[in-house]
Design an enzyme around this catalytic site. Structure first.
Site, mmCIF file in Angstrom:
data_model
loop_
_atom_site.group_PDB
_atom_site.id
_atom_site.type_symbol
_atom_site.label_atom_id
_atom_site.label_comp_id
_atom_site.label_asym_id
_atom_site.label_seq_id
_atom_site.Cartn_x
_atom_site.Cartn_y
_atom_site.Cartn_z
ATOM 1 C CE LYS A 35 -0.373 -0.514 5.019
ATOM 2 N NZ LYS A 35 -1.215 -1.055 6.100
ATOM 3 N NE ARG A 133 -6.836 0.770 12.576
ATOM 4 C CZ ARG A 133 -5.653 0.694 11.964
ATOM 5 N NH1 ARG A 133 -4.766 1.675 12.122
ATOM 6 N NH2 ARG A 133 -5.347 -0.328 11.200
ATOM 7 C CE1 TYR A 261 12.918 31.910 1.864
ATOM 8 C CE2 TYR A 261 13.211 29.519 1.721
ATOM 9 C CZ TYR A 261 12.863 30.729 1.140
ATOM 10 O OH TYR A 261 12.471 30.762 -0.162
ATOM 11 C CG MET A 309 9.245 23.286 -1.824
ATOM 12 S SD MET A 309 8.095 24.178 -2.871
ATOM 13 C CE MET A 309 7.121 25.057 -1.674
HETATM 14 C C1 PLP Z 1 -0.428 -2.106 6.659
HETATM 15 C C2 PLP Z 1 -0.975 -3.358 7.218
HETATM 16 C C3 PLP Z 1 -0.130 -4.435 7.509
HETATM 17 C C4 PLP Z 1 1.384 -4.357 7.387
HETATM 18 O O1 PLP Z 1 1.942 -3.872 8.578
HETATM 19 P P1 PLP Z 1 3.529 -3.788 8.793
HETATM 20 O O2 PLP Z 1 3.674 -3.308 10.185
HETATM 21 O O3 PLP Z 1 4.020 -2.782 7.791
HETATM 22 O O4 PLP Z 1 4.062 -5.138 8.540
HETATM 23 C C5 PLP Z 1 -0.712 -5.601 7.953
HETATM 24 N N1 PLP Z 1 -2.058 -5.702 8.116
HETATM 25 C C6 PLP Z 1 -2.892 -4.677 7.854
HETATM 26 C C7 PLP Z 1 -4.356 -4.841 8.076
HETATM 27 C C8 PLP Z 1 -2.387 -3.478 7.399
HETATM 28 O O5 PLP Z 1 -3.211 -2.466 7.149
#
Ligand code: PLP
Length: 369
Positions: A35, A133, A261, A309
Site C-alpha cells: 500500500k 478501528r 530562511y 522546499m
Molecule cells: C499495513 C498493514 C499491515 C502491514 O503492517 P507492517 O507493520 O508494515 O508489517 C498488515 N495488516 C494490515 C491490516 C495493514 O493495514
C-alpha cells in the site's frame, strides 16, 4: 547527477521476503503489503520482487491501488485491507480484489452489489480484538456467519484481525488479542467454515510465531526496515532504499554569516557550506532544519539552517576535500558511514514508515537487482 534519487535494491526486497518466509511453518503463506506506493518505494517493482521471492498475495489499502496492480498485469490474489465505500464495490469486483467485511450493513451492501454479477467475491471478515478501528466484535460473529452462508455470490476466504501492540515491549495486550483471535478461530471452525486465518503484521511475524496462523501480512519488514524502530540487521533484514542527491555548490562563509530562511544558523567560525538541491518538496522534512545530517565523501556533515522546499545546506567545515557535483547520501550507506531511516525517524519523532511514505513523486525512483 540526480537531484533527488531513491534507489531501491530489489535484491534486498527478495532477501527480506525470503528471510521472513524462513520463519514460517510449512503451509503458512506471506502477503506482501505494498500500500501507499509500496511504503514510498514504488508498488510495482516491490510487488514483483516479493512474488519472485515467494509471496503469494499482495495487500493494499484502497481499491484504486488494487486496480492499478491489476492493470499492471498482476494475476495473484490482491486484498484491499482498508474499508470500501458502497460506490467502490463495483471497481473492486472489476479488479477481482478480495475485500474486507466489517459491519452487517456493509455485508448487505456487498451482497446487493455482487448479486447477478456472475462473479464470486472473495471476502475476509475483519474481527476487532482490541484495535478499536474496523472490525466486528467477536460476539457478533455467529450471527454474521449465518448471513454469509446463503449468499452464493460471496465466498468466505478469510477471517482476520490486526494487532495494536506487536511492536511494543510489553506483550500483555498482544497476548490478550491473540487469545481472543484464537477463540474466534475456534468459533468459526465449529460452524463448519474453513477460511484462512490471518493476524500477524511484520512485528508479530518476527516476534510471535504463534500468531502466524495460515498467512502473515508483512509490510515494513519486506522493505528491510525495522518494525521495532531499532536495528533491522538484528532481525536479518536489509534496507532496500537509499536517498541521494549531490553538492550543487560549495561556498565559503565568514564567521557571523547566517544561512537560509530566517537566518536560523550563524557560522561560529570561517567555514564552507554545501548546498544540496533537495527539500521538503521532495518529502525531506523541514523538521530536519538544524538537526539532521548527510554523508559526503564518506563523512558525516550536519544540516545547518532551514530545510527549504528545494534545498538544504550543510556545514562542511573550514577544511574538506569535496568538490561540486559530488554525491551526497541522505539515507543509506557511504563508505563506513550510514544513515538509517530509523535514525531520521527518531529525529522527527515519528516512525520509519512515515519517512519513506513521505518521499514525494518529485523524487526519482530507480531500481536495481
Ligand atoms: C499495513 C498493514 C499491515 C502491514 O503492517 P507492517 O507493520 O508494515 O508489517 C498488515 N495488516 C494490515 C491490516 C495493514 O493495514
Amino acid at each position: 547527477m540526480s537531484r533527488a534519487l531513491a534507489t531501491v535494491d530489489l535484491e534486498c526486497v527478495r532477501h527480506n521476503v525470503g528471510a521472513l518466509r524462513q520463519r514460517l511453518r510449512r503451509g503458512c503463506n506471506l502477503m506482501a503489503v505494498v500500500k501507499a506506493n509500496g511504503y514510498g518505494h514504488g508498488e510495482e517493482p516491490v510487488a514483483r520482487a516479493s512474488l519472485e521471492a515467494g509471496a503469494t498475495m499482495l495487500g493494499v489499502a484502497t481499491v484504486g491501488e488494487a486496480a492499478r496492480l491489476r492493470e499492471a498485469g498482476f494475476a495473484c490474489p490482491v486484498i484491499v485491507l482498508g474499508p470500501l465505500a458502497g460506490d467502490e464495490i463495483g471497481e473492486a469486483i472489476a479488479a477481482r480484489a478480495e475485500v474486507l467485511i466489517w459491519t452487517l450493513p456493509f455485508l448487505r451492501t456487498l451482497m446487493k452489489a455482487a448479486h447477478g454479477k456472475n462473479a464470486q467475491l472473495r471476502c475476509h471478515i475483519k474481527v476487532d480484538t482490541g484495535m478499536r478501528r474496523l472490525g466486528l466484535y467477536p460476539r457478533q460473529l455467529v450471527e454474521f456467519l449465518d448471513l454469509v452462508e446463503p449468499a452464493p455470490e460471496l465466498e468466505l476466504a478469510g477471517v482476520m484481525t490486526h494487532f495494536a501492540t506487536a511492536d511494543e515491549e510489553d506483550d500483555d495486550f498482544f497476548r490478550f488479542q491473540l487469545h481472543s483471535f484464537e477463540d474466534v478461530a475456534q468459533t468459526v471452525l465449529t460452524t463448519g467454515y474453513t477460511p484462512i486465518f490471518h493476524a500477524a503484521n511484520s512485528a508479530a511475524t518476527i516476534r510471535f510465531p504463534e500468531s502466524h496462523f495460515n498467512l502473515v501480512r508483512c509490510g515494513i519488514a519486506i522493505y528491510g526496515l525495522s518494525p521495532f524502530q531499532t536495528d533491522a540487521a538484528a532481525d536479518g533484514l536489509k534496507p532496500a532504499l537509499s536517498l541521494t542527491s549531490y553538492l550543487a555548490d560549495i561556498k565559503e562563509l565568514a564567521e557571523g554569516d547566517s544561512v537560509g530562511y530566517g537566518c536560523t544558523w550563524t557560522a561560529p567560525r570561517r567555514t564552507t557550506i554545501g548546498i544540496i538541491p533537495i527539500g521538503y518538496g521532495d518529502g525531506f522534512s523541514r523538521r530536519l532544519s538544524n538537526r539532521g545530517r548527510v554523508l559526503a565523501g564518506g563523512r558525516s556533515y550536519p544540516i545547518v539552517g532551514r530545510v527549504s522546499m528545494d534545498q538544504i545546506t550543510v556545514d562542511l567545515g573550514p577544511a574538506h576535500n569535496l568538490r561540486g557535483g559530488e554525491e551526497v547520501v541522505l539515507i543509506g550507506r557511504q563508505g563506513d558511514e550510514s544513515i538509517t531511516v530509523e535514525e531520521m525517524a527518531g529525529l522527527l519523532d515519528t516512525i520509519n514508515y512515515e519517512v519513506t511514505c513521505n518521499l514525494s513523486p518529485r523524487v526519482e525512483r530507480r531500481y536495481r537487482g
